[in-house]
Design an enzyme around this catalytic site. Sequence first.
Site, PDB file in Angstrom:
ATOM      1  N   CYS A  37     -31.748 -27.494 -36.574  1.00  0.00           N
ATOM      2  CA  CYS A  37     -33.099 -27.981 -36.304  1.00  0.00           C
ATOM      3  C   CYS A  37     -33.184 -29.480 -36.566  1.00  0.00           C
ATOM      4  CB  CYS A  37     -34.127 -27.234 -37.149  1.00  0.00           C
ATOM      5  SG  CYS A  37     -33.965 -27.512 -38.919  1.00  0.00           S
ATOM      6  N   CYS A  60     -38.053 -19.983 -36.534  1.00  0.00           N
ATOM      7  CA  CYS A  60     -39.299 -19.725 -35.815  1.00  0.00           C
ATOM      8  C   CYS A  60     -39.130 -18.515 -34.888  1.00  0.00           C
ATOM      9  CB  CYS A  60     -39.679 -20.931 -34.966  1.00  0.00           C
ATOM     10  SG  CYS A  60     -40.029 -22.430 -35.900  1.00  0.00           S
TER      11      CYS A  60
HETATM   12  S1  SF4 Z   1     -37.711 -25.512 -31.178  1.00  0.00           S
HETATM   13 FE1  SF4 Z   1     -37.601 -25.733 -33.425  1.00  0.00          FE
HETATM   14  S2  SF4 Z   1     -39.709 -26.075 -34.155  1.00  0.00           S
HETATM   15 FE2  SF4 Z   1     -39.802 -25.372 -31.996  1.00  0.00          FE
HETATM   16  S3  SF4 Z   1     -40.186 -23.199 -32.184  1.00  0.00           S
HETATM   17 FE3  SF4 Z   1     -37.956 -23.471 -32.018  1.00  0.00          FE
HETATM   18  S4  SF4 Z   1     -37.144 -23.668 -34.123  1.00  0.00           S
HETATM   19 FE4  SF4 Z   1     -39.391 -23.885 -34.181  1.00  0.00          FE
END
Ligand code: SF4
Length: 171
Positions: A158, A132
């Site tokens: 993740c 992300c």
């Molecule tokens: S914490 Fe995880 S889901 Fe949230 S923006 Fe970051 S990578 Fe994406």
Amino acid sequence: MLFEETLALVARIRERYAIEPIAVQPRLSLTGQADLYDEALWTRNPDLCCKLRKLEPQGAFLQHYDAWISGIRRDQTKARSLVPVVTWDDQFELVKVSPFARWTEEMVWRYVRARDLPYNELHDRQFPSVGCTPCTRSIRPGEGLHAGRWAGSEKIECGLHVSLVSLGSAL
Ligand code: SF4
């Protein structure tokens, strides 16, 4: 939350292979998530953010299937070093197949170049690992391949492939 280069890759895959990739969406929009958990949850509780935006939607989607195929490899991180090629996925309760488990990064790139396969252009700009936008940055000389993911925090997964619970996270 995806980079425009990632979306461009999806478009190239759609065109090259004449397939329609399915976008799995989280239950909460970004606004809905901010309403419940305040803005930028990823800066305060990235494990919860990944749970809401990745694990829950992936789990709901996989309920309709008997198996899923993943591109993870043993050489990617220490936590993935024992990834089986075929296994039972306890988290999502279905068979998980990782055909590239034994491949190295060098083998992947040789295969990509030899067949002119589409890939994420961010890889050409010091982004060896792409996730992300708020949680991914380019790496600097001397840094590990995953240093650009959740930089500055202890988080390394993740949770889709290595359970956050098994890593000691308190979700
Ligand atoms: S914490 Fe995880 S889901 Fe949230 S923006 Fe970051 S990578 Fe994406």
